[in-house]
Write a protein that holds these residues in place. Structure first.
Motif, PDB file in Angstrom:
ATOM      1  N   ASP A 283       0.865  -1.061   0.536  1.00 54.22           N
ATOM      2  CA  ASP A 283      -0.192  -0.043   0.058  1.00 54.22           C
ATOM      3  C   ASP A 283       0.927   1.123   0.261  1.00 54.22           C
ATOM      4  O   ASP A 283       0.376   2.538   0.290  1.00 54.22           O
ATOM      5  CB  ASP A 283      -1.111  -0.496   1.137  1.00 54.22           C
ATOM      6  N   VAL A 284       1.698   1.746  -0.712  1.00 54.00           N
ATOM      7  CA  VAL A 284       2.787   2.535  -0.100  1.00 54.00           C
ATOM      8  C   VAL A 284       3.126   2.465  -1.397  1.00 54.00           C
ATOM      9  O   VAL A 284       4.000   1.446  -2.723  1.00 54.00           O
ATOM     10  CB  VAL A 284       4.463   2.349   1.285  1.00 54.00           C
ATOM     11  N   VAL A 285       3.124   2.970  -2.631  1.00 46.48           N
ATOM     12  CA  VAL A 285       4.035   3.579  -3.952  1.00 46.48           C
ATOM     13  C   VAL A 285       5.592   4.560  -3.549  1.00 46.48           C
ATOM     14  O   VAL A 285       5.434   5.694  -3.299  1.00 46.48           O
ATOM     15  CB  VAL A 285       3.538   4.652  -4.864  1.00 46.48           C
ATOM     16  N   ALA A 286       6.853   3.320  -3.933  1.00 52.25           N
ATOM     17  CA  ALA A 286       7.738   4.288  -4.025  1.00 52.25           C
ATOM     18  C   ALA A 286       8.183   3.067  -5.228  1.00 52.25           C
ATOM     19  O   ALA A 286       7.945   2.753  -6.160  1.00 52.25           O
ATOM     20  CB  ALA A 286       8.906   2.863  -2.915  1.00 52.25           C
ATOM     21  N   GLY A 287       9.497   4.550  -5.550  1.00 52.86           N
ATOM     22  CA  GLY A 287      10.662   3.866  -6.611  1.00 52.86           C
ATOM     23  C   GLY A 287      10.268   4.990  -7.605  1.00 52.86           C
ATOM     24  O   GLY A 287      11.118   4.858  -8.340  1.00 52.86           O
ATOM     25  N   PHE A 288       9.398   6.131  -6.933  1.00 48.06           N
ATOM     26  CA  PHE A 288       9.496   7.384  -8.494  1.00 48.06           C
ATOM     27  C   PHE A 288       9.865   8.543  -8.401  1.00 48.06           C
ATOM     28  O   PHE A 288       9.615   8.552  -7.194  1.00 48.06           O
ATOM     29  CB  PHE A 288       8.203   7.187  -8.553  1.00 48.06           C
ATOM     30  N   GLU A 289      10.738   9.055  -8.661  1.00 51.08           N
ATOM     31  CA  GLU A 289      11.851  10.341  -9.064  1.00 51.08           C
ATOM     32  C   GLU A 289      10.886  11.216  -9.757  1.00 51.08           C
ATOM     33  O   GLU A 289      10.665  10.733 -11.167  1.00 51.08           O
ATOM     34  CB  GLU A 289      12.410   9.882  -9.621  1.00 51.08           C
ATOM     35  N   ILE A 290      11.061  12.441  -9.954  1.00 53.54           N
ATOM     36  CA  ILE A 290      10.822  13.614 -10.691  1.00 53.54           C
ATOM     37  C   ILE A 290      11.522  15.016 -10.912  1.00 53.54           C
ATOM     38  O   ILE A 290      11.983  14.921 -10.091  1.00 53.54           O
ATOM     39  CB  ILE A 290       9.645  13.897 -10.381  1.00 53.54           C
ATOM     40  N   ALA A 291      11.707  15.020 -11.868  1.00 48.69           N
ATOM     41  CA  ALA A 291      12.545  16.139 -12.324  1.00 48.69           C
ATOM     42  C   ALA A 291      12.182  17.296 -12.729  1.00 48.69           C
ATOM     43  O   ALA A 291      11.534  17.241 -13.980  1.00 48.69           O
ATOM     44  CB  ALA A 291      13.687  15.836 -13.135  1.00 48.69           C
ATOM     45  N   GLY A 292      12.301  18.359 -12.648  1.00 46.24           N
ATOM     46  CA  GLY A 292      12.441  19.900 -13.813  1.00 46.24           C
ATOM     47  C   GLY A 292      13.050  20.170 -14.799  1.00 46.24           C
ATOM     48  O   GLY A 292      13.877  19.094 -15.059  1.00 46.24           O
ATOM     49  N   GLU A 293      13.314  21.130 -15.530  1.00 45.83           N
ATOM     50  CA  GLU A 293      14.419  21.563 -16.042  1.00 45.83           C
ATOM     51  C   GLU A 293      15.528  21.500 -15.499  1.00 45.83           C
ATOM     52  O   GLU A 293      16.456  21.193 -16.598  1.00 45.83           O
ATOM     53  CB  GLU A 293      13.508  23.128 -17.273  1.00 45.83           C
ATOM     54  N   ASP A 294      15.731  21.544 -14.763  1.00 50.19           N
ATOM     55  CA  ASP A 294      17.331  21.541 -14.186  1.00 50.19           C
ATOM     56  C   ASP A 294      18.260  20.533 -14.279  1.00 50.19           C
ATOM     57  O   ASP A 294      18.736  19.526 -14.042  1.00 50.19           O
ATOM     58  CB  ASP A 294      17.212  22.156 -13.151  1.00 50.19           C
ATOM     59  N   GLY A 295      16.432  18.576 -14.514  1.00 52.61           N
ATOM     60  CA  GLY A 295      17.573  17.290 -14.811  1.00 52.61           C
ATOM     61  C   GLY A 295      17.877  16.937 -12.974  1.00 52.61           C
ATOM     62  O   GLY A 295      18.605  15.859 -13.545  1.00 52.61           O
ATOM     63  N   GLU A 296      17.717  17.818 -12.274  1.00 56.81           N
ATOM     64  CA  GLU A 296      17.763  17.372 -10.454  1.00 56.81           C
ATOM     65  C   GLU A 296      16.705  16.046  -9.992  1.00 56.81           C
ATOM     66  O   GLU A 296      15.361  17.160 -10.310  1.00 56.81           O
ATOM     67  CB  GLU A 296      18.116  17.872 -10.320  1.00 56.81           C
ATOM     68  N   PHE A 297      16.828  14.950 -10.341  1.00 58.62           N
ATOM     69  CA  PHE A 297      15.719  14.289 -10.012  1.00 58.62           C
ATOM     70  C   PHE A 297      16.086  14.384  -7.982  1.00 58.62           C
ATOM     71  O   PHE A 297      16.295  13.705  -7.975  1.00 58.62           O
ATOM     72  CB  PHE A 297      16.054  12.563 -10.494  1.00 58.62           C
ATOM     73  N   HIS A 298      13.759  13.723  -7.833  1.00 52.26           N
ATOM     74  CA  HIS A 298      14.214  13.820  -6.292  1.00 52.26           C
ATOM     75  C   HIS A 298      12.415  12.913  -5.984  1.00 52.26           C
ATOM     76  O   HIS A 298      12.055  12.431  -7.049  1.00 52.26           O
ATOM     77  CB  HIS A 298      13.123  15.362  -5.717  1.00 52.26           C
ATOM     78  N   PHE A 299      13.019  12.355  -4.989  1.00 50.83           N
ATOM     79  CA  PHE A 299      12.514  10.837  -5.055  1.00 50.83           C
ATOM     80  C   PHE A 299      10.364  10.886  -4.484  1.00 50.83           C
ATOM     81  O   PHE A 299      10.625  12.068  -3.682  1.00 50.83           O
ATOM     82  CB  PHE A 299      12.694  10.217  -3.390  1.00 50.83           C
ATOM     83  N   ALA A 300       9.806  10.510  -5.784  1.00 53.51           N
ATOM     84  CA  ALA A 300       8.936  11.870  -5.329  1.00 53.51           C
ATOM     85  C   ALA A 300       7.616  11.782  -4.058  1.00 53.51           C
ATOM     86  O   ALA A 300       7.273   9.582  -3.517  1.00 53.51           O
ATOM     87  CB  ALA A 300       7.601  11.647  -7.215  1.00 53.51           C
ATOM     88  N   GLN A 318       7.708  23.113 -12.498  1.00 53.18           N
ATOM     89  CA  GLN A 318       7.206  21.908 -13.506  1.00 53.18           C
ATOM     90  C   GLN A 318       7.998  21.542 -14.207  1.00 53.18           C
ATOM     91  O   GLN A 318       9.225  21.158 -14.667  1.00 53.18           O
ATOM     92  CB  GLN A 318       8.030  23.287 -14.578  1.00 53.18           C
ATOM     93  N   PRO A 319       6.996  19.923 -14.042  1.00 58.14           N
ATOM     94  CA  PRO A 319       7.582  19.122 -14.143  1.00 58.14           C
ATOM     95  C   PRO A 319       7.994  18.073 -15.423  1.00 58.14           C
ATOM     96  O   PRO A 319       7.112  19.063 -15.913  1.00 58.14           O
ATOM     97  CB  PRO A 319       6.722  17.536 -13.623  1.00 58.14           C
ATOM     98  N   VAL A 320       9.021  17.597 -15.787  1.00 59.91           N
ATOM     99  CA  VAL A 320       9.729  17.494 -17.869  1.00 59.91           C
ATOM    100  C   VAL A 320       9.710  15.802 -17.072  1.00 59.91           C
ATOM    101  O   VAL A 320       9.920  15.187 -18.656  1.00 59.91           O
ATOM    102  CB  VAL A 320      10.432  18.599 -17.689  1.00 59.91           C
ATOM    103  N   ALA A 321       9.960  15.329 -16.272  1.00 62.82           N
ATOM    104  CA  ALA A 321      10.373  13.589 -16.242  1.00 62.82           C
ATOM    105  C   ALA A 321      10.546  13.180 -15.307  1.00 62.82           C
ATOM    106  O   ALA A 321      10.522  13.680 -14.176  1.00 62.82           O
ATOM    107  CB  ALA A 321      12.059  13.815 -17.228  1.00 62.82           C
ATOM    108  N   VAL A 322      10.753  11.954 -15.254  1.00 65.73           N
ATOM    109  CA  VAL A 322       9.795  10.675 -14.168  1.00 65.73           C
ATOM    110  C   VAL A 322      10.664   9.985 -15.142  1.00 65.73           C
ATOM    111  O   VAL A 322      11.052   9.182 -15.527  1.00 65.73           O
ATOM    112  CB  VAL A 322       8.796  10.194 -14.088  1.00 65.73           C
TER     113      VAL A 322
END
Length: 350
Positions: A283-300, A318-322
């Motif tokens: 019941d926990v969604v883990a493992g996804f990361e999100i990044a903006g234009e700077d390309g730095e990913f953060h655990f979402a 402003q998310p651009v990648a997952v």
């Protein structure tokens, strides 16, 4: 060509491929016909050893492959000299420990491999695949890639080239080719902790070829053992691919499939082809990361409502990648009702 046909019995299967055995056992039970297996493999080998020299010459990475091999051959005499010194010292220390009644657990140094070794480009194809031509095959199972970690760009080119070359050699342009994506492995000492993720992505490039399929093993590996013990499930997942795509037995052979990723303000909404079959482990969604234009990913931060998965992070306006499961040994959370995992990957947001 050496080798002989043997019936699969407790006396004969012990030295055979466990993955291939469980694959065939599952297939035989479903189809009720005899399954023949040709086992030709060698552990710890590079993809370039399994291509023909002609195919390597046609590949854009031929120069880097050749240079690496020539360096290995040139370095071999000194490597062997050092090995002999280290081996003699190890034997002296082991003997001294035994004489003193002390435990001695240090591993013996590994003998280096040079000319005519398993790493020779084209060598294993020449010795272990070419003698099988022109056998009529129903399909090929492939489980390799660990030794190419760190050279994912090469692998993305060499692996599909190998598949196409084997198909030409065996005179079957549609020869089914099913492979295992690298399992999770912590890879102790890896400075980036994501080199295996890059190699997994390189493996998926082969899916652009017709007649290919990938068994995901990211949830059944072992963090500290490069040789996972659960061969039975790996074989079963390969068998699902063969049953569904070759033998016409309708069955689910892959995990959840992402159909779209769209930005909605500061969040990304991810939709699946069959949301009713998506299961969240624990019941926990883990493992996804999100990044903006700077390309730095953060655990979402992620939320699943039964239809849409929403991911976001307060630092990403402003998310651009997952990306998902982008690590050597990543956390996993999404499966389907058949127990198959969502494959790792990275995607641009629409």
């Amino acid at each position: 060509l050496e080798g002989r046909w043997q019936t699969a019995t407790p006396e004969t299967v012990g030295s055979f491929s466990a993955v291939a055995y469980f694959f065939a056992r599952h297939l035989q039970r479903a189809l009720d016909v005899p399954i023949g297996l040709l086992h030709s493999s060698w552990g710890g080998t590079h993809i370039e050893a399994w291509l023909s020299t002609d195919a390597l010459e046609e590949n854009p990475y031929r120069d880097s492959v050749r240079a690496r091999w020539e360096k290995r051959v040139a370095d071999f005499p000194e490597a062997m000299r050092q090995y002999q010194v280290d081996r003699a010292r190890w034997e002296e220390e082991a003997a001294a420990a035994k004489a003193a009644g002390r435990t001695f657990n240090r591993r013996a140094p590994r003998e280096p491999e040079g000319d005519n070794s398993r790493w020779m480009p084209g060598g294993l194809f020449n010795a272990m695949i070419a003698p099988l031509v022109p056998a009529t095959l129903r399909g090929v199972l492939w489980y390799q890639g660990e030794a190419n970690v760190g050279r994912h760009e090469e692998y993305a080119s060499l692996f599909p080239a190998m598949i196409e070359q084997w198909r030409r050699d065996f005179r079957d342009d549609a020869l089914p080719f099913f492979f295992v994506q690298l399992a999770n492995f912590a890879s102790p000492g890896d400075p980036t902790a994501e080199r295996w993720a890059w190699l997994r992505e390189a493996q998926t490039k082969a899916l652009e070829l017709k007649g290919t399929g990938m068994a995901v093993a990211l949830d059944i590996g072992e963090a500290l053992d490069i040789h996972p013990k659960n061969k039975q499930e790996v074989g079963r997942r390969l068998a699902l691919l063969a049953l569904n795509r070759v033998h016409g037995r309708s069955c689910v052979d892959e995990g959840p499939v992402i159909s779209s990723l769209k930005a909605n303000g500061r969040a990304v909404e991810i939709r699946f082809a069959a949301p009713e079959k998506v299961v969240v482990r624990d019941d926990v969604v883990a493992g996804f990361e999100i990044a903006g234009e700077d390309g730095e990913f953060h655990f979402a931060r992620a939320k699943w409502d039964g239809q849409v998965l929403t991911v976001s992070h307060p630092l990403v306006e402003q998310p651009v990648a997952v990306r998902y499961a982008w690590a050597n040994d990543p956390p996993l959370s999404l499966f389907n009702t058949d127990g198959l995992p969502l494959p790792p990957g990275r995607w641009r947001v629409e």
